[in-house]
Design a protein around this motif. Structure first.
Motif, PDB file in Angstrom:
ATOM      1  N   ASP A  93       4.415  -5.045  11.514  1.00  0.00           N
ATOM      2  CA  ASP A  93       3.498  -4.194  10.755  1.00  0.00           C
ATOM      3  C   ASP A  93       4.195  -2.965  10.159  1.00  0.00           C
ATOM      4  O   ASP A  93       3.536  -2.037   9.687  1.00  0.00           O
ATOM      5  CB  ASP A  93       2.305  -3.769  11.622  1.00  0.00           C
ATOM      6  N   LEU A  94       5.520  -2.950  10.212  1.00  0.00           N
ATOM      7  CA  LEU A  94       6.297  -1.934   9.497  1.00  0.00           C
ATOM      8  C   LEU A  94       7.122  -2.643   8.428  1.00  0.00           C
ATOM      9  O   LEU A  94       7.448  -3.819   8.569  1.00  0.00           O
ATOM     10  CB  LEU A  94       7.241  -1.183  10.446  1.00  0.00           C
TER      11      LEU A  94
ATOM     12  N   ARG B  14       2.104   5.338  13.146  1.00  0.00           N
ATOM     13  CA  ARG B  14       2.127   4.632  11.853  1.00  0.00           C
ATOM     14  C   ARG B  14       1.529   3.231  12.013  1.00  0.00           C
ATOM     15  O   ARG B  14       0.749   2.763  11.179  1.00  0.00           O
ATOM     16  CB  ARG B  14       3.570   4.528  11.354  1.00  0.00           C
ATOM     17  N   GLN B  15       1.891   2.586  13.119  1.00  0.00           N
ATOM     18  CA  GLN B  15       1.343   1.242  13.370  1.00  0.00           C
ATOM     19  C   GLN B  15      -0.167   1.301  13.606  1.00  0.00           C
ATOM     20  O   GLN B  15      -0.910   0.453  13.124  1.00  0.00           O
ATOM     21  CB  GLN B  15       2.033   0.611  14.582  1.00  0.00           C
ATOM     22  N   ARG B  16      -0.597   2.313  14.339  1.00  0.00           N
ATOM     23  CA  ARG B  16      -2.031   2.402  14.655  1.00  0.00           C
ATOM     24  C   ARG B  16      -2.864   2.709  13.418  1.00  0.00           C
ATOM     25  O   ARG B  16      -3.977   2.227  13.271  1.00  0.00           O
ATOM     26  CB  ARG B  16      -2.284   3.472  15.723  1.00  0.00           C
ATOM     27  N   ARG B  18      -2.342   1.602  10.604  1.00  0.00           N
ATOM     28  CA  ARG B  18      -2.488   0.343   9.870  1.00  0.00           C
ATOM     29  C   ARG B  18      -3.318  -0.679  10.638  1.00  0.00           C
ATOM     30  O   ARG B  18      -3.579  -1.760  10.145  1.00  0.00           O
ATOM     31  CB  ARG B  18      -1.102  -0.243   9.584  1.00  0.00           C
TER      32      ARG B  18
END
Lengths: 314, 391
Positions: A93-94, B14-16, B18
């Motif tokens: 997800d990055l 950042r992951q959360r 998204r």
């Protein structure tokens, strides 16, 4: 006088209950040298490099990286290691760039230097034009290349690659192998595990043949092949009772090892040309129907067969 | 240790951002439930309760007249109830049966005489079965009046025994006029009770907080599964720094969720959380306790699915015991005592302490209790922390 080794490991032992997964493994790797651990699945390759990287607690032995002793709690010694695990270990997800940015921070790289190195690493693995796409949207080969880029990012003195071409398409595989060749040329010490003989022969300056947690032999390709002597590898492809064929052929004088793999009987023999008619006769009498014969000069496969009595990919 | 921990925090946030599920659990679900519960149940507030009573005075004496003219008429004057005077018991019973009144008080003949002579007397309450709250209030009024009469009887008796002279009625009148020696102020009923909107805003926020914090520490199990934990462990980073980074993610997620919910419920439905400083102390302590409990629970799990299940069970049980779905403090008894074994109950109790307009000092006891939970859970989690960062 040669440069001091980047990696020195001695007497590594790892037990899982009663199972001794690694039993007294030791080797050294110098700057610019690529060392291959060649062995079948379950031979102890991944367990060995897990101890070399400080990922796994060892039961005995020592690891020194770039002159510093390494344990699972070491911090400084680990900074010299670049690790490329067998499985694809990236954050889906990055984006590719964000993955690299995160690891650059983890390795304490200054932002400007990190930006430069991220660009270089993306170029090396051929992902520059897809750097801002989510890694989860990459193909399998692209994820593999990102996996390697993360290991390379901080310019490690020791790069550890654990079977990096497993499940990779031929094009990506070739790109990976070329990349590893270039790295070794740049002075990085590389520890490369594989069960592909061709990769070990192409990439590695020295090879340790590992089986059942023990290094059976170590040396350059030439040194290892010399262990087999003037013996040839004969492959009898066919059908029928191949196990009986292997047993019967293995009992003949001049036949050193025999095993069945992938619909064929692999043999290590002295003087293949003179022995071939006898081998075909015995094979026919043993219930085998031979429809193809290959005779190979000694190679690492022959060495493995010679040392362990079984094929590399058994 | 701080630099890599902050790098992990930044990456995780950042992951959360998204990950929509984190936003749903941290903000949307608690906010929606708070609005639904609060707006639905706000109609049951005492402000909206309209009571009507009937009274049948078959006595006509001083006691019955006092009850009708002073107690019941007083309620009517204060706008708390409407009063209907009827002549017969049958008429009063019909009023209650038809639902015209919540209850009818029957003051039997001879009531005043019995009270004056110190004999047992009774006031009958005929209730409407469909208005249980009104009947409860009527019984309470009768009980209170009876208690007052008993006190008067005791006072008159004591006066006569001490040699006082004069008519009993006069002595009783004087006894009633005396100010009560002890005044009990029921602070819990009037000052410490949160209104429904505020209660459900707070309870849903703290309930979902214990789900929200898992988006930090439990991602260690996701990282183990996807192989990135191995990468973190091979990096020049201590295992404590990895744990700290993940714990910081839980804490920041929890604080962000609570802040959004406090502000949103205040602005949208008018929840009255009280002193901002006091609320901040409670929120900070609550987030620490939730994070510590999350770490402890996750240390028993081997997979992300297991962690999610364990976390949900613990959050649900603690939430139920802690009274997030109904105000346990108002019920009292053993259930209230059990609820104090949860940080949720102390959080809500702390907010109740702020509800009367008190400053942050009023919540220090609740904050200390919540921090004690955090310390216990945290110590146990630290003892098991090696399991969390196994490759």
């Amino acid at each position: 006088m040669s440069a001091a080794p980047v990696l020195v490991c001695t007497g590594l032992v790892k037990r899982f209950g009663d199972l001794v997964a690694v039993d007294g493994v030791g080797f050294e790797i110098s700057p610019g040298e690529t060392y291959g651990l060649l062995g079948p699945n379950g031979a102890g390759k991944t367990t060995t490099i897990s101890m070399v990287c400080g990922l796994l607690e060892r039961d005995d032995g020592d690891v020194v990286v770039a002159g510093r002793p390494l344990t699972t709690t070491s911090v400084e010694a680990k900074a010299a290691i670049g690790y490329v695990p067998q499985e694809i270990a990236v954050y889906p997800d990055l984006t590719g760039r964000e993955n690299l940015r995160f690891f650059s921070r983890l390795y304490g790289m200054a932002p400007a230097a990190a930006t430069e190195r991220i660009g270089e690493a993306l170029e090396v693995v051929g992902l520059a034009d897809r750097a801002d796409d989510l890694a989860g949207e990459y193909s399998g080969g692209m994820k593999r290349r990102l996996n390697i880029a993360i290991g390379l990012l901080h310019r490690p003195r020791l790069l550890v690659l654990d079977e990096p071409t497993v499940g990779v398409d031929p094009q990506s595989r070739n790109a990976i192998l070329e990349g590893v060749e270039a790295l070794a040329g740049g002075g990085i010490a590389v520890l490369y595990t594989t069960h592909y003989m061709e990769e070990a022969e192409r990439l590695c300056d020295r090879i340790g043949i590992i089986d059942a947690g023990v290094i059976r032999a170590e040396g350059t390709r030439r040194e290892l092949v010399a262990l087999v002597g003037e013996r040839d590898r004969v492959r009898l492809a066919g059908s029928g009772d191949l196990a009986s064929v292997a047993t019967a052929c293995g009992a003949l004088p001049g036949v050193e090892a025999a095993s069945v793999r992938d619909g064929a009987v692999d043999l290590i023999v002295e003087g293949a040309r003179g022995l071939l008619p006898e081998l075909l006769r015995v094979a026919a009498e043993s219930g085998g129907l031979v429809d193809g014969v290959d005779v190979h000069e000694p190679d690492l496969e022959s060495v493995f067969l010679h040392l362990t009595g079984k094929a590399l990919r058994d | 240790m701080a630099r890599p921990a902050l790098a992990i925090l930044g990456k995780d946030l950042r992951q959360r951002v998204r990950d929509r599920s984190a936003f749903l659990v941290a903000v949307v679900a608690p906010l929606t439930l708070a609005l639904v519960f609060g707006m639905t149940l706000s109609g049951v507030s005492s402000d909206d309760l309209e009571l009507s009573f009937g009274v049948v005075d078959l006595d006509g004496g001083v006691v019955a007249t006092g009850f009708t003219d002073e107690v019941l008429a007083g309620l009517e004057r204060d706008g708390l109830a409407t009063l209907t005077v009827v002549r017969t018991v049958g008429e009063g019973r019909r009023l209650a049966a038809d639902g015209d009144v919540a209850a009818t008080f029957v003051l039997p003949a001879g009531l005043s005489e019995a009270v004056g002579a110190g004999r047992p007397a009774r006031i009958e309450v005929i209730g409407d079965v469909d208005q249980p709250i009104g009947v409860l209030v009527a019984r309470s009024i009768a009980d209170t009046f009876a208690a007052e009469l008993e006190a008067t009887q005791v006072a008159v008796g004591a006066a006569l025994a001490a040699g006082a002279t004069g008519p009993v009625d006069a002595l009783a009148g004087r006894a009633r006029e005396l100010a009560p020696p002890i005044v009990i102020e029921d602070a819990t009923a009037t000052k410490k009770q949160l209104d429904p909107v505020t209660f459900y805003s707070a309870s849903m926020a703290v309930f979902f907080l214990f789900f929200t914090v898992q988006f930090g520490l439990s991602t260690l199990l996701d990282e183990r599964r996807q192989g990135t934990l191995g990468r973190l462990l091979v990096a020049p980073v201590s295992r404590r720094a990895i744990l700290l980074g993940k714990a910081l993610t839980s804490i920041v997620m929890g604080l962000a969720s609570m802040t959004v919910l406090v502000v949103a419920t205040s602005l949208i439905v008018g929840a009255e959380w009280g002193s901002p400083a006091g609320v901040a102390l409670l929120v900070a302590a609550g987030v620490l306790a939730a994070t510590a409990l999350s770490a402890l629970v996750i240390s028993f799990a081997r997979t992300p699915e297991q962690a999610g299940n364990f976390q949900s069970i613990v959050a649900l049980v603690f939430g139920l015991l802690g009274g997030v779905f109904f105000p346990i403090a108002a019920i009292g008894g053993w259930l209230e005592r059990v609820s104090l074994a949860t940080p949720h109950a102390w959080f809500l109790r702390g907010l109740g302490d702020l509800a009367g307009g008190a400053g942050p000092g009023a919540v220090l006891g609740a904050v200390a209790a919540i921090l004690a939970f955090a310390a216990v859970f945290g110590a146990l989690a630290v003892a098991r922390s090696a399991r969390l960062v196994e490759p």
